[in-house]
Design an enzyme around this catalytic site. Structure first.
Site, PDB file in Angstrom:
ATOM      1  N   HIS B  68      31.597  -6.934  56.709  1.00 18.31           N
ATOM      2  CA  HIS B  68      30.269  -7.058  56.123  1.00 18.31           C
ATOM      3  C   HIS B  68      29.235  -7.220  57.249  1.00 18.31           C
ATOM      4  CE1 HIS B  68      31.749  -8.600  51.931  1.00 18.31           C
ATOM      5  NE2 HIS B  68      32.331  -7.478  52.295  1.00 18.31           N
ATOM      6  N   GLU B  70      27.091  -9.416  57.995  1.00 16.67           N
ATOM      7  CA  GLU B  70      27.037 -10.728  58.648  1.00 16.67           C
ATOM      8  C   GLU B  70      28.156 -10.877  59.676  1.00 16.67           C
ATOM      9  OE1 GLU B  70      27.019 -10.023  55.449  1.00 16.67           O
ATOM     10  OE2 GLU B  70      25.941 -11.497  54.241  1.00 16.67           O
ATOM     11  N   CYS B 104      28.099 -13.111  50.699  1.00 19.84           N
ATOM     12  CA  CYS B 104      29.203 -13.306  49.763  1.00 19.84           C
ATOM     13  C   CYS B 104      29.940 -14.601  50.119  1.00 19.84           C
ATOM     14  CB  CYS B 104      30.151 -12.110  49.791  1.00 19.84           C
ATOM     15  SG  CYS B 104      31.293 -12.137  51.199  1.00 19.84           S
ATOM     16  N   CYS B 107      31.467 -14.513  53.670  1.00 21.44           N
ATOM     17  CA  CYS B 107      30.484 -14.626  54.755  1.00 21.44           C
ATOM     18  C   CYS B 107      29.858 -16.010  54.777  1.00 21.44           C
ATOM     19  CB  CYS B 107      29.412 -13.552  54.609  1.00 21.44           C
ATOM     20  SG  CYS B 107      30.058 -11.896  54.901  1.00 21.44           S
TER      21      CYS B 107
END
Lengths: 354, 200
Positions: B68, B70, B104, B107
């Site tokens: 992701h 991040e 999410c 993360c």
């Protein structure tokens, strides 16, 4: 706990030394909530079916389909052998409880109360039982129906897996334990994980915690997920410094051994497999990990579509049973089964290594 | 539109003009993801007015569902710390994350583990959100999972949602329609391209 007589001194593989227990959802593992209700004896048995029919019209109990409206008194000395639920206490909440008479409960209702005795308060289970222990507890209060999930029942009894299946689990967990020890020898926390393709029984990836090395987020599970990405022509990190962290391309996906494959070729076979709907991240794979994953790793397993997770020891902020149950979290789009206790003692010993 | 960002992170609270310019760059990253067939989430990690990390979702190209935006940006912050021979945790403690979609659950846990104190994000992530939407990893009591962090939400939220909608329209016409839930917002904040069957 197994009886002492069954406990033998044995090797780590001795499958009698540990139980594999399912980590159930809160709905499956909680105590059954109870509701206050009024029941009344049926004084004229031949009125029973009429009374049940008429009560179902005036007090239908819509969310309590699991409740059997009539119960038989097991006590043979009871003056009346049958009792029926009249209504929930909340249906007549304006009334003063304890003292309510049949006339109070049925005052505004068109029902012929012939054959009903004076009401009394009982507690009935608020939701249908999902497991046998819940069913047994619920039935002590009032009879309920139960659609048993045989698999959950045998899992709860520690009987879901045969001893040969447990031996296989022990082997995979042992590979994770060995990886944990290799990592520990390099100065890492002693946590190990393997990802298995249950179709072939093959170990696809082996990883250990690498946090003290190059990256503070390289928990064993994160390492394994990235090693699986390597088998599909991807991957984000290098693991050269950690020889125990390794992968092998699943036999079911390639015909040549993976040593003969260039990354290019590997990539192509992966693309083809993906088009066939196979080999997509960790779909269909199982994870064995020595201790319960943290929130980050547990959610990474949701994103990776893992199919089952087996762990040894629980951990304080664990997200697959202890602090959260991310594997059965409502609103998430992927759920999976989790079992704990695999080679528990050997896994707990890893936690003490410093 | 604003969440609270007081307390410990208060000293870090950036002025509006900074938020606007950093978020504009995060949106550029999200657009780059969209153009490359990835879920349009973009982010920036800012330390002392300096961008240490830029990330966008790269799950499909890495075949790793944890890549992701991040996580990608955090890697760069760690690398920068290593090159400068600074303790990554000390750097992270003074770093603000600007991201187009609520982080999410995974993360959010990663941000805790690295002691990021403040997250500024655009739209909610109803499917996977770890800052209140599904779970509240950002502020729950997790004594062994780093430190909690503050959030400021709502900046250009509509636009972030529109980009997600565009992605799912383009890339995944066969995917089941996202379920409409209470609350009225029709697009879900999505950090995971798992419904996608192929990147080609």
């Amino acid at each position: 706990m197994e009886p002492d007589t069954k406990r033998r001194k044995g090797t780590e593989y001795d499958t009698d030394l540990w139980d594999v227990l399912p980590v159930l959802s809160d709905e499956q593992s909680r105590d059954t909530k109870l509701l206050d209700a009024y029941a009344a004896p049926i004084t004229e048995k031949r009125e029973t079916s009429r009374l049940v029919k008429e009560l179902a019209v005036v007090y239908p109990l819509p969310d309590l389909q699991h409740i059997k409206r009539v119960r038989a008194r097991k006590d043979k000395n009871a003056p009346h052998p049958l009792e029926v639920i009249v209504c929930l206490a909340s249906d007549v909440s304006g009334l003063e409880s304890q003292r309510s008479t049949l006339a109070d409960l049925l005052s505004s209702k068109t029902i012929d109360s012939r054959g009903l005795g004076e009401p009394f308060l009982v507690q009935i289970p608020a939701s249908p039982p999902l497991t046998r222990p819940q069913f047994e507890r619920a039935s002590k209060h009032w009879p309920t129906s139960f659609h048993e999930d045989k698999q959950v029942t045998s899992a709860l009894r520690g009987q879901l897996f045969s001893s040969s299946e447990k031996a296989k689990m022990g082997e995979y967990m042992n590979a994770a334990i060995q990886a944990a020890r290799s990592g520990h020898a390099l100065g890492m926390d002693a946590v190990g994980a393997v990802i298995v393709d249950p179709q072939s029984g093959q170990i696809v990836a082996v990883g250990h915690d690498c946090r003290q090395g190059t990256h503070p987020l390289h928990h064993a599970v994160m390492v394994c997920i990235d090693l699986v990405a390597y088998t599909q022509g991807g991957g984000a990190y290098e693991y050269e410094k950690y020889p125990a962290c390794r992968y092998s391309v699943p036999e079911s996906q390639v015909t040549t051994s993976h040593d003969d494959l260039s990354k290019e070729g590997n990539h192509c076979s992966s693309d083809k497999a993906m088009e066939n709907g196979q080999l997509y991240i960790c779909t269909g794979y199982e994870l064995y990990v020595t201790r319960e994953p943290c929130v980050m790793c547990a959610m990474a397993l949701v994103h990776s579509r893992i199919s089952r997770v087996f762990y040894g020891a629980a951990s304080t902020d664990g997200a697959l049973g202890t602090k959260y149950k991310i594997h059965c979290q409502k609103d998430l789009n992927h759920h999976f089964d989790v079992y704990k206790g695999v080679m528990l003692q050997a896994c707990e010993e890893l936690l003490d290594l410093k | 539109m604003r969440g609270q960002a007081g307390g410990a992170a208060g000293f870090l609270q950036p002025p509006d003009s900074d938020v606007q310019s950093w978020m504009a760059k995060a949106f550029d990253m999200a657009r780059d993801a969209l153009e490359n067939g990835e879920v349009p989430v973009g982010c920036l990690m800012v330390y002392n007015d300096e961008i240490l990390g830029k990330g966008r979702n790269e799950v499909n190209e890495s075949r790793n569902a944890t890549r992701h935006a991040e996580m990608v940006a955090l890697d760069q912050v760690l690398e920068w710390s290593r090159l400068k021979q600074l303790d990554p945790k000390e750097v992270c403690k003074l770093t603000v994350l600007y991201v187009t979609v609520e982080p999410c659950i995974m993360c959010a846990a990663a941000l805790r583990l690295l002691h990021i104190p403040l997250v500024v994000y655009g739209c909610k992530n109803d499917r996977f959100g770890g800052c209140g939407s599904v779970l509240d990893i950002s502020s729950d009591d997790l004594p062994h999972t780093g430190a909690s962090f503050k959030c400021i939400s709502g900046h250009r939220a509509e636009e972030a949602i529109e980009m997600l909608k565009t992605f799912y329209k383009q890339e995944n016409p066969n995917a089941p329609k996202p379920k409409v839930r209470k609350g009225g917002q029709s697009s879900r904040g999505l950090c995971c391209p798992a419904e996608k069957s192929s990147s080609s």
